[in-house]
Design an enzyme around this catalytic site. Sequence first.
Site, PDB file in Angstrom:
ATOM      1  N   ARG A  58      -7.915  -1.790   8.635  1.00 24.97           N
ATOM      2  CA  ARG A  58      -9.189  -1.087   8.405  1.00 24.97           C
ATOM      3  C   ARG A  58      -9.822  -0.553   9.700  1.00 24.97           C
ATOM      4  O   ARG A  58     -10.290  -1.329  10.531  1.00 24.97           O
ATOM      5  CB  ARG A  58     -10.158  -2.054   7.728  1.00 24.97           C
ATOM      6  CG  ARG A  58     -11.248  -1.382   6.924  1.00 24.97           C
ATOM      7  CD  ARG A  58     -12.031  -2.431   6.177  1.00 24.97           C
ATOM      8  NE  ARG A  58     -12.829  -1.852   5.113  1.00 24.97           N
ATOM      9  CZ  ARG A  58     -13.400  -2.568   4.143  1.00 24.97           C
ATOM     10  NH1 ARG A  58     -13.242  -3.868   4.113  1.00 24.97           N
ATOM     11  NH2 ARG A  58     -14.107  -1.975   3.219  1.00 24.97           N
ATOM     12  N   GLN A 105       0.834  -1.198   0.000  1.00 22.11           N
ATOM     13  CA  GLN A 105       0.000   0.000   0.000  1.00 22.11           C
ATOM     14  C   GLN A 105       0.871   1.251   0.000  1.00 22.11           C
ATOM     15  O   GLN A 105       0.356   2.351  -0.115  1.00 22.11           O
ATOM     16  CB  GLN A 105      -0.864   0.041   1.266  1.00 22.11           C
ATOM     17  CG  GLN A 105      -1.962  -0.989   1.340  1.00 22.11           C
ATOM     18  CD  GLN A 105      -2.590  -1.023   2.732  1.00 22.11           C
ATOM     19  OE1 GLN A 105      -2.337  -1.944   3.482  1.00 22.11           O
ATOM     20  NE2 GLN A 105      -3.400  -0.034   3.079  1.00 22.11           N
ATOM     21  N   ARG A 164      -5.496   7.183  17.056  1.00 19.81           N
ATOM     22  CA  ARG A 164      -6.850   7.117  16.496  1.00 19.81           C
ATOM     23  C   ARG A 164      -7.800   6.441  17.490  1.00 19.81           C
ATOM     24  O   ARG A 164      -8.978   6.794  17.565  1.00 19.81           O
ATOM     25  CB  ARG A 164      -6.866   6.417  15.137  1.00 19.81           C
ATOM     26  CG  ARG A 164      -8.108   6.735  14.315  1.00 19.81           C
ATOM     27  CD  ARG A 164      -8.068   6.083  12.940  1.00 19.81           C
ATOM     28  NE  ARG A 164      -7.587   6.955  11.879  1.00 19.81           N
ATOM     29  CZ  ARG A 164      -8.322   7.872  11.240  1.00 19.81           C
ATOM     30  NH1 ARG A 164      -9.588   8.048  11.560  1.00 19.81           N
ATOM     31  NH2 ARG A 164      -7.807   8.608  10.285  1.00 19.81           N
ATOM     32  N   PHE A 172      -6.012  -4.235   3.296  1.00 19.94           N
ATOM     33  CA  PHE A 172      -6.765  -3.937   4.521  1.00 19.94           C
ATOM     34  C   PHE A 172      -5.916  -3.297   5.614  1.00 19.94           C
ATOM     35  O   PHE A 172      -6.287  -3.337   6.792  1.00 19.94           O
ATOM     36  CB  PHE A 172      -7.464  -5.199   5.067  1.00 19.94           C
ATOM     37  CG  PHE A 172      -8.278  -5.930   4.036  1.00 19.94           C
ATOM     38  CD1 PHE A 172      -9.385  -5.322   3.470  1.00 19.94           C
ATOM     39  CD2 PHE A 172      -7.930  -7.197   3.610  1.00 19.94           C
ATOM     40  CE1 PHE A 172     -10.139  -5.972   2.505  1.00 19.94           C
ATOM     41  CE2 PHE A 172      -8.673  -7.852   2.636  1.00 19.94           C
ATOM     42  CZ  PHE A 172      -9.780  -7.246   2.085  1.00 19.94           C
ATOM     43  N   GLU A 196     -13.162   2.702   5.350  1.00 22.43           N
ATOM     44  CA  GLU A 196     -13.075   2.127   6.686  1.00 22.43           C
ATOM     45  C   GLU A 196     -14.351   2.214   7.517  1.00 22.43           C
ATOM     46  O   GLU A 196     -14.659   1.279   8.262  1.00 22.43           O
ATOM     47  CB  GLU A 196     -11.938   2.793   7.464  1.00 22.43           C
ATOM     48  CG  GLU A 196     -10.581   2.532   6.861  1.00 22.43           C
ATOM     49  CD  GLU A 196      -9.500   3.326   7.554  1.00 22.43           C
ATOM     50  OE1 GLU A 196      -9.461   4.556   7.379  1.00 22.43           O
ATOM     51  OE2 GLU A 196      -8.708   2.720   8.279  1.00 22.43           O
ATOM     52  N   PHE A 236      -8.026   1.299  11.825  1.00 22.23           N
ATOM     53  CA  PHE A 236      -6.778   1.835  12.376  1.00 22.23           C
ATOM     54  C   PHE A 236      -6.916   2.257  13.841  1.00 22.23           C
ATOM     55  O   PHE A 236      -6.639   3.384  14.208  1.00 22.23           O
ATOM     56  CB  PHE A 236      -6.367   3.032  11.511  1.00 22.23           C
ATOM     57  CG  PHE A 236      -4.905   3.380  11.536  1.00 22.23           C
ATOM     58  CD1 PHE A 236      -3.967   2.589  10.881  1.00 22.23           C
ATOM     59  CD2 PHE A 236      -4.459   4.516  12.194  1.00 22.23           C
ATOM     60  CE1 PHE A 236      -2.612   2.929  10.878  1.00 22.23           C
ATOM     61  CE2 PHE A 236      -3.105   4.863  12.205  1.00 22.23           C
ATOM     62  CZ  PHE A 236      -2.188   4.068  11.540  1.00 22.23           C
ATOM     63  N   ALA A 255      -6.160   5.161   5.300  1.00 20.09           N
ATOM     64  CA  ALA A 255      -6.954   6.171   6.002  1.00 20.09           C
ATOM     65  C   ALA A 255      -8.216   6.563   5.230  1.00 20.09           C
ATOM     66  O   ALA A 255      -8.712   7.678   5.388  1.00 20.09           O
ATOM     67  CB  ALA A 255      -6.100   7.403   6.324  1.00 20.09           C
ATOM     68  N   GLU A 299       0.356  -1.697   4.714  1.00 21.51           N
ATOM     69  CA  GLU A 299       0.695  -0.273   4.840  1.00 21.51           C
ATOM     70  C   GLU A 299       2.146  -0.139   5.293  1.00 21.51           C
ATOM     71  O   GLU A 299       2.899   0.650   4.758  1.00 21.51           O
ATOM     72  CB  GLU A 299      -0.248   0.433   5.816  1.00 21.51           C
ATOM     73  CG  GLU A 299       0.032   1.940   5.879  1.00 21.51           C
ATOM     74  CD  GLU A 299      -0.892   2.730   6.783  1.00 21.51           C
ATOM     75  OE1 GLU A 299      -2.019   2.289   7.043  1.00 21.51           O
ATOM     76  OE2 GLU A 299      -0.471   3.819   7.230  1.00 21.51           O
TER      77      GLU A 299
HETATM   78  N1  LUZ Z   1      -2.744   5.142   8.425  1.00 22.62           N
HETATM   79  C1  LUZ Z   1      -2.004   6.148   8.917  1.00 22.62           C
HETATM   80  C2  LUZ Z   1      -4.062   5.096   8.604  1.00 22.62           C
HETATM   81  O1  LUZ Z   1      -0.795   6.145   8.762  1.00 22.62           O
HETATM   82  N2  LUZ Z   1      -2.619   7.143   9.569  1.00 22.62           N
HETATM   83  C3  LUZ Z   1      -3.940   7.174   9.781  1.00 22.62           C
HETATM   84  O2  LUZ Z   1      -4.452   8.099  10.382  1.00 22.62           O
HETATM   85  C4  LUZ Z   1      -4.705   6.107   9.296  1.00 22.62           C
HETATM   86  N3  LUZ Z   1      -6.010   6.062   9.507  1.00 22.62           N
HETATM   87  C5  LUZ Z   1      -6.695   5.034   9.053  1.00 22.62           C
HETATM   88  C6  LUZ Z   1      -6.048   4.027   8.368  1.00 22.62           C
HETATM   89  N4  LUZ Z   1      -4.753   4.062   8.147  1.00 22.62           N
HETATM   90 MO1  MOS Z   2      -5.292   1.463   6.447  1.00 24.06          MO
HETATM   91  S1  MOS Z   2      -5.835   0.647   8.216  1.00 24.06           S
HETATM   92  O1  MOS Z   2      -6.248   2.572   5.858  1.00 24.06           O
HETATM   93  O2  MOS Z   2      -3.868   0.923   5.855  1.00 24.06           O
END
Ligand code: LUZ
Ligand code: MOS
Length: 763
Positions: free
Chosen positions: A336, A191, A304, A222, A706, A338, A503, A226
């Site tokens: 998802r 991602q 979060r 998901f 999300e 976060f 996000a 990331e």
């Molecule tokens: N990833 C991130 C996220 O690095 N920062 C965020 O605030 C976030 N929020 C939701 C999903 N991924």
């Molecule tokens: Mo995300 S939890 O939006 O990689």
Amino acid sequence: MIHCDSDLHVSGKSDFVDDVEPPANLLHAAVFYSPVAHGKISGLDTGQAMQAPGVICVMTHQDIPGNRYIGAVVQDEPVFAHEEVMYQGQPVALVIATSKLLARKAAALIQISIDPLEVIVCPREAAAKGQTFEPKRTLTKGDVDAAWSDCDTVVSGRLNCGGQEHLYLETQRARAIPAEDGQIRLNVSTQSPSAVQRSVASVLDIPLHKVEVDVKRLGGAFGGKEDQASQWACMAALAAMHLRKPVQLVLSRQDDMRMTGKRHPYHQDFKIGLDKRGRILAYQLELYQDSGAFLDLSAAVLERTLMHSTNAYAIPNVLVEATMCRTNTPPNTAFRGFGGPQGMFPLEAAIYKAARHMGVEPDFIQEQNLVNDGYTFPYGQTLKNCQLPRTWESIKEKFDLAAVRKRIDGYNKVHRGSKQGYAIMPVCFGISFIQTFLNQGSSLVHIYTDGSVSIASGGVEMGQGVSSNLIAIAARTLGISDKRIRYNSTNTSRIANISPSAASSTTDLNGHATIVACEKILSGMKAVAAKFCGTSIEDISIKDEQVYAQGKPGGLAWNDLVSRTYTSRYPLMAHGYYAPPELHFDTARQKGNPYKYYSYGTCLIEVTVDCLLGRYTVDAVKLVHHLGRPIIPAIDRGQVEGGLAQGIGWVTLEDLVYDRHGQLLSDSLSTYKLPNGSFLPDQFNIEFIEDASTPGGPLKSKAVGEPPFMYGIAAFFAIQKAIDAFTEQQSTGNDKSRNEMVSPMTPERVLLALYPDAYPEFG
Ligand code: LUZ
Ligand code: MOS
């Protein structure tokens, strides 16, 4: 328009990392990982593996030319463990062989000696033993201590909510190909192409411009890709550079489940105080986040969690304290929501418990406390254009809540062996990265001389439909058919410094950037059209691939306009950049304005519990979601249905079981149960409020990735409701099962809760 990859997907022709035609000399890698969860490495013997058929070499931390540690935020995670192992599944060595099978067979021959150390898998235990990352964080509003004495009802309790395996269809994988002059090209299922680029450059000790990361599409992510796609890409890159040959690393399903981090489990202690009318006066929460063995994105996830700990409720006095607990499990990561789901869940547990205490329905309390315009969250942002009460009202009216309640009460009166329950979940989810600097999007739009268009952006297609969304946005902005437009792979040589596709913001950020790029090109095209039509630029518009002057056909079609723009020497390519203004957040003070806007909705879930077997069915889902104006309605619907299914799975079936040695027992699809099609309800009523009057994303759309996940939490309390209807009738008077709630609510746990006196040892 539907998803632009649909035909390729259903015919099996879409390329994922290892589908791309392999180079003739492609080598394959397999990871050797720690068999135990914690200990000191006293010996590593790779001799037998080296002698195995097809093996080219075995690599360890000693073969890393640059940084031996990676991590997007803090580089605390070794690429290969040395000295100490921190979790079962932690990579120790890499075997490179002529085939995937030979590499995996050889990896099994590596011998490791480990002197065991104490294993901790419980976050509370980690906190008690001082195994924490960073100091405790605190979020406050008002003064809870002063408020308790004004409350008519005060209840407290505990919730342990479990983690979740991402189960993307495509496991983690990467292919690395060395190129001239010390450069390297990678195809990675990530991602975050730029995060991979940075990690690879750092471990190889080469500049970023020598690393090209290309991402065509992912078979799901998901959040699991990331931050956690980097390690495998680094390994493939290390081997490729070392051997000067292309190397591919593909994790098997079981290895992926053992080695990669998951949604963070949290243990939570809550206390809630209400007045006679059901208004929440105070809420106190102590959170123990199970961060796993290394930091990964845990600090951002925790933030979060804090922000969403009051979800959709206006509470005047709030105190939330949170600790990041270090355990001997893989480093937990983005998933998802976060951290949002883990923030919202305990407040629903508190409301549930308070409702029982007061003898009212939980939705009575929920309704008294819904947020609305003017409410300031504990983290400082004030709500404007709040649409939440609207979605709640729709649930009540459209789906006739009173009738649902009456029907369920009637059912429970006449059925002894099975009980029904319902619960409602309102969701108010903040849209933006909480790390303000990540809120930036880039798009590169090319129009070629045949009138066809290509877009490259920072957005990674992972099945969520960002490619289709950006094509649709460009088609509408340029006034042409989507058939003319292709979405290119996401590539660090086309777009620099890409924020992760995460996000819920990928279409928002890169969609706005695409509009900026299209408008730049249009300004030149319109100048050419104005000259052709003998009018001024302001009078020109392009619609259905034709030029219109003052709303009348100008006799110039798209293809001609493109050629004329080219020969008139106006640029047919442009880069668009977008960064939403007015976002800020001060982490030290835990105050600011982190979100561009909010996503709102309300969901009602009905269940039936078989009180002999503990099994249950989800009978109906009824939900109202505020959507703005969808770019492609079918894609938004898919996100809502998928998120909801995943959320229901999290609180019901999906149970990650570690034994006390830190061994993951549910490490395959036969032991980790996922909700499937037949588990999901027949009645799946999803209503969208389409309303373009409130601020949101490009073309008045709203982020949708999300937020629907958290609707699934209603399934947990619907089942709890049915259990309580049963135990009340049995009048065991045993309230033990509710002092500590445990999620997921597996059928086994339901059975124990139905007969608390029969199984006291599990209480
Ligand atoms: N990833 C991130 C996220 O690095 N920062 C965020 O605030 C976030 N929020 C939701 C999903 N991924
Ligand atoms: Mo995300 S939890 O939006 O990689």
